[in-house]
Design a protein around this motif. Sequence first.
Motif, PDB file in Angstrom:
ATOM      1  N   LYS A  56      40.439  38.823  39.569  1.00  0.00           N
ATOM      2  CA  LYS A  56      39.545  37.959  38.786  1.00  0.00           C
ATOM      3  C   LYS A  56      38.244  37.643  39.512  1.00  0.00           C
ATOM      4  O   LYS A  56      37.358  36.999  38.956  1.00  0.00           O
ATOM      5  N   ILE A 100      39.837  29.815  37.495  1.00  0.00           N
ATOM      6  CA  ILE A 100      40.431  31.115  37.164  1.00  0.00           C
ATOM      7  C   ILE A 100      41.922  31.123  37.477  1.00  0.00           C
ATOM      8  O   ILE A 100      42.417  30.255  38.153  1.00  0.00           O
ATOM      9  N   LYS A 124      40.626  29.102  43.102  1.00  0.00           N
ATOM     10  CA  LYS A 124      41.004  29.090  41.688  1.00  0.00           C
ATOM     11  C   LYS A 124      40.604  27.770  41.037  1.00  0.00           C
ATOM     12  O   LYS A 124      40.117  27.751  39.886  1.00  0.00           O
ATOM     13  N   VAL A 130      43.344  30.639  48.231  1.00  0.00           N
ATOM     14  CA  VAL A 130      43.543  31.109  46.856  1.00  0.00           C
ATOM     15  C   VAL A 130      43.588  29.955  45.854  1.00  0.00           C
ATOM     16  O   VAL A 130      42.808  29.936  44.892  1.00  0.00           O
ATOM     17  N   PRO A 131      44.465  28.949  46.022  1.00  0.00           N
ATOM     18  CA  PRO A 131      44.466  27.861  45.039  1.00  0.00           C
ATOM     19  C   PRO A 131      43.185  27.022  45.066  1.00  0.00           C
ATOM     20  O   PRO A 131      42.775  26.487  44.023  1.00  0.00           O
ATOM     21  N   LEU A 148      43.558  36.426  44.219  1.00  0.00           N
ATOM     22  CA  LEU A 148      42.878  36.070  42.970  1.00  0.00           C
ATOM     23  C   LEU A 148      43.162  37.069  41.863  1.00  0.00           C
ATOM     24  O   LEU A 148      42.667  36.924  40.738  1.00  0.00           O
TER      25      LEU A 148
END
Length: 212
Positions: free
Chosen positions: A40, A212, A207, A203-204, A37
């Motif tokens: 963030k 983010i 997000k 992660v995706p 990330l």
Amino acid sequence: MKNILAFGDSLTWGFKAGEWTRHLFDVRWPNVLAKGLGGKAHVIEEGHNGRTSIYDDGTCLDNRKGSDALPMLLATHQPLDLVIIFLGTNDIKFAARCRAFDARMGMVRLVEITRSFGYLPAYKAPDVLIVAPPPLCETQDEFFSNLWNHAIPESKLFAHHYAIVAKEMGVHFFDAGQVAKADPTDGGHLDAANTAAIGTALVPVVKGILGI
């Protein structure tokens, strides 16, 4: 910066199959997620070996009920933007409740707790992402084969049941079994590559949830 609570059991703590030790910090999935990330978000590791969703475990000295621990953690770490709930394997290891459906019902309660908790007035309830554990697999380890070999068929139903919970309750869902497999050394825990793979795959997903 966003705040994320990674709430789980030994798969979140980083139990190393066959060694009864902990994976290194940088391969445990919450920390892999945090790195992905890119600063963030702050990802809070909250893994407890043996943690269940809502069920008592009278075989140990520590309280392993997730429904008892979660309110304290929601208070401690607020404000939170996302709670990732990654539990279920310990709900089905006892023959008396060896059903993924029991884990499903426990997950419903944990989502309810997260949504209804009395956050401070300035803070709103976080988003919720529920994660289905990878299915168990056969192992020759005597202790762990006795612990959960009987539960292997039910463990394959986690994703099915959790997807239903997510749809009915309007929360997010991820199937860790799509990217990670249990280590046959003990049939339930993960090696370093597989625990890291979960963090990378999330992660995706995260997000997208947090924008983010």
